[in-house]
Write a protein that holds these residues in place. Structure first.
Motif, PDB file in Angstrom:
ATOM      1  N   LEU A 199       0.733  -1.161   0.014  1.00 63.04           N
ATOM      2  CA  LEU A 199       0.017   0.150   0.062  1.00 63.04           C
ATOM      3  C   LEU A 199       0.891   1.163   0.031  1.00 63.04           C
ATOM      4  O   LEU A 199       0.354   2.304  -0.445  1.00 63.04           O
ATOM      5  N   VAL A 200       1.976   1.266   0.171  1.00 66.79           N
ATOM      6  CA  VAL A 200       2.982   2.392   0.363  1.00 66.79           C
ATOM      7  C   VAL A 200       3.080   3.125  -0.774  1.00 66.79           C
ATOM      8  O   VAL A 200       2.873   4.459  -0.681  1.00 66.79           O
ATOM      9  N   PRO A 201       3.123   2.427  -1.957  1.00 67.43           N
ATOM     10  CA  PRO A 201       3.506   3.201  -3.268  1.00 67.43           C
ATOM     11  C   PRO A 201       1.982   3.998  -3.357  1.00 67.43           C
ATOM     12  O   PRO A 201       2.181   5.364  -4.080  1.00 67.43           O
ATOM     13  N   TYR A 202       0.922   3.424  -3.100  1.00 66.47           N
ATOM     14  CA  TYR A 202      -0.336   4.349  -3.327  1.00 66.47           C
ATOM     15  C   TYR A 202      -0.344   5.229  -2.602  1.00 66.47           C
ATOM     16  O   TYR A 202      -1.093   6.415  -2.731  1.00 66.47           O
ATOM     17  N   TRP A 203       0.301   5.271  -1.212  1.00 61.35           N
ATOM     18  CA  TRP A 203       0.130   6.217  -0.084  1.00 61.35           C
ATOM     19  C   TRP A 203       0.935   7.545  -0.754  1.00 61.35           C
ATOM     20  O   TRP A 203       0.604   8.784  -0.821  1.00 61.35           O
ATOM     21  N   ASN A 204       2.026   7.142  -1.301  1.00 59.50           N
ATOM     22  CA  ASN A 204       3.150   8.069  -1.736  1.00 59.50           C
ATOM     23  C   ASN A 204       2.552   8.971  -2.945  1.00 59.50           C
ATOM     24  O   ASN A 204       2.625  10.028  -3.178  1.00 59.50           O
ATOM     25  N   LYS A 205       1.761   8.170  -3.972  1.00 58.60           N
ATOM     26  CA  LYS A 205       1.313   8.926  -5.092  1.00 58.60           C
ATOM     27  C   LYS A 205      -0.015   9.782  -4.677  1.00 58.60           C
ATOM     28  O   LYS A 205      -0.190  10.829  -5.169  1.00 58.60           O
ATOM     29  N   ALA A 206      -0.873   9.438  -3.619  1.00 58.87           N
ATOM     30  CA  ALA A 206      -1.728  10.087  -3.130  1.00 58.87           C
ATOM     31  C   ALA A 206      -1.137  11.278  -2.523  1.00 58.87           C
ATOM     32  O   ALA A 206      -1.616  12.583  -2.556  1.00 58.87           O
ATOM     33  N   GLY A 207      -0.054  11.345  -1.742  1.00 56.40           N
ATOM     34  CA  GLY A 207       0.646  12.466  -0.958  1.00 56.40           C
ATOM     35  C   GLY A 207       1.157  13.306  -2.272  1.00 56.40           C
ATOM     36  O   GLY A 207       0.967  14.706  -1.906  1.00 56.40           O
ATOM     37  N   ASP A 208       1.738  12.642  -3.246  1.00 57.00           N
ATOM     38  CA  ASP A 208       2.238  13.623  -4.162  1.00 57.00           C
ATOM     39  C   ASP A 208       1.281  14.524  -4.947  1.00 57.00           C
ATOM     40  O   ASP A 208       1.368  15.427  -5.141  1.00 57.00           O
ATOM     41  N   PHE A 209      -0.050  13.755  -5.062  1.00 58.56           N
ATOM     42  CA  PHE A 209      -1.141  14.417  -5.690  1.00 58.56           C
ATOM     43  C   PHE A 209      -1.753  15.506  -4.956  1.00 58.56           C
ATOM     44  O   PHE A 209      -2.025  16.614  -5.377  1.00 58.56           O
ATOM     45  N   ILE A 210      -1.670  15.345  -3.779  1.00 54.70           N
ATOM     46  CA  ILE A 210      -2.242  16.312  -2.724  1.00 54.70           C
ATOM     47  C   ILE A 210      -1.174  17.482  -2.358  1.00 54.70           C
ATOM     48  O   ILE A 210      -1.587  18.550  -2.332  1.00 54.70           O
ATOM     49  N   ARG A 211       0.072  17.036  -2.555  1.00 48.46           N
ATOM     50  CA  ARG A 211       1.146  18.118  -2.562  1.00 48.46           C
ATOM     51  C   ARG A 211       1.464  18.976  -3.495  1.00 48.46           C
ATOM     52  O   ARG A 211       1.844  20.067  -3.509  1.00 48.46           O
ATOM     53  N   LYS A 212       1.081  18.510  -4.896  1.00 50.34           N
ATOM     54  CA  LYS A 212       1.370  19.181  -5.966  1.00 50.34           C
ATOM     55  C   LYS A 212       0.772  20.786  -6.085  1.00 50.34           C
ATOM     56  O   LYS A 212       1.551  21.586  -6.418  1.00 50.34           O
ATOM     57  N   PRO A 213      -0.560  20.875  -5.723  1.00 48.23           N
ATOM     58  CA  PRO A 213      -0.958  22.411  -5.875  1.00 48.23           C
ATOM     59  C   PRO A 213      -0.340  23.189  -4.961  1.00 48.23           C
ATOM     60  O   PRO A 213       0.195  24.354  -5.174  1.00 48.23           O
ATOM     61  N   PHE A 214       0.106  22.877  -3.872  1.00 50.02           N
ATOM     62  CA  PHE A 214       0.941  23.797  -2.874  1.00 50.02           C
ATOM     63  C   PHE A 214       2.546  23.880  -3.358  1.00 50.02           C
ATOM     64  O   PHE A 214       2.960  25.094  -3.101  1.00 50.02           O
ATOM     65  N   VAL A 215       3.033  22.986  -4.088  1.00 48.00           N
ATOM     66  CA  VAL A 215       4.097  23.098  -4.336  1.00 48.00           C
ATOM     67  C   VAL A 215       4.315  24.141  -5.529  1.00 48.00           C
ATOM     68  O   VAL A 215       5.048  25.144  -5.704  1.00 48.00           O
ATOM     69  N   LEU A 216       3.254  24.182  -6.175  1.00 47.59           N
ATOM     70  CA  LEU A 216       3.120  24.831  -7.698  1.00 47.59           C
ATOM     71  C   LEU A 216       2.651  26.224  -7.114  1.00 47.59           C
ATOM     72  O   LEU A 216       3.364  27.185  -7.592  1.00 47.59           O
ATOM     73  N   PHE A 217       1.864  26.580  -6.072  1.00 48.29           N
ATOM     74  CA  PHE A 217       1.652  27.878  -5.590  1.00 48.29           C
ATOM     75  C   PHE A 217       2.676  28.539  -4.979  1.00 48.29           C
ATOM     76  O   PHE A 217       3.118  29.479  -4.933  1.00 48.29           O
ATOM     77  N   SER A 218       3.407  27.581  -4.153  1.00 49.31           N
ATOM     78  CA  SER A 218       4.901  28.214  -3.441  1.00 49.31           C
ATOM     79  C   SER A 218       5.726  28.733  -4.588  1.00 49.31           C
ATOM     80  O   SER A 218       6.463  29.705  -4.434  1.00 49.31           O
ATOM     81  N   ARG A 219       5.826  28.051  -5.764  1.00 46.51           N
ATOM     82  CA  ARG A 219       6.958  28.367  -6.568  1.00 46.51           C
ATOM     83  C   ARG A 219       6.305  29.683  -7.200  1.00 46.51           C
ATOM     84  O   ARG A 219       7.277  30.646  -7.464  1.00 46.51           O
TER      85      ARG A 219
END
Length: 140
Positions: free
Chosen positions: A100-120
């Motif tokens: 299940l860890v790879p799916y957790w990491n993908k979900a975390g990346d999906f959730i994190r991406k808008p925040f990363v783009l906004f901070s950039r």
């Protein structure tokens, strides 16, 4: 005499369950480490906290059930509890979590991406504003 034996059997079974519980808690720590990246010193702090908690819980259990007296069969019960858990339930739990860890990491990346783009975007805008302010200050 029979009551004394029942008390000792109860202590053994409680320590057996305690061993299984402590092994499960350490599995939770291991799963937490799989899900969230850690620095080495944080791993050391987590281990120290786990072992302090373990020592406190073992002392408390022995104090409550046996007035603090150390008995070999109590430690044998804890050891057997850890061993049984590690050979059975721990393997199943860690296999499931590892899948299940790879799916957790993908979900975390999906959730994190808008925040990363906004901070950039924000960083780029702030850098431009700071550059303009510096140019205005030098131009005076």
């Amino acid at each position: 005499m029979a009551m004394l034996i029942y008390d000792e059997v109860e202590l053994f079974l409680v320590c057996f369950g305690l061993g299984m519980l402590l092994a499960f808690i350490y599995d939770l720590v291991r799963i937490f480490r799989m899900l969230f990246r850690h620095r080495d010193w944080l791993v050391d702090v987590e281990d120290l906290m786990f072992w302090l908690f373990t020592a406190w819980l073992v002392f408390r259990t022995l104090f409550i059930y046996n007035r603090g007296a150390l008995r070999g069969y109590a430690f044998l019960g804890m050891f057997l509890g850890v061993l049984l858990y590690a050979l059975t339930l721990s393997r199943i739990l860690l296999k499931v979590v590892t899948k299940l860890v790879p799916y957790w990491n993908k979900a975390g990346d999906f959730i994190r991406k808008p925040f990363v783009l906004f901070s950039r975007f924000l960083r780029k805008r702030l850098k431009n504003i700071i550059t303009q302010v510096k140019m205005a200050v030098k131009g005076r």
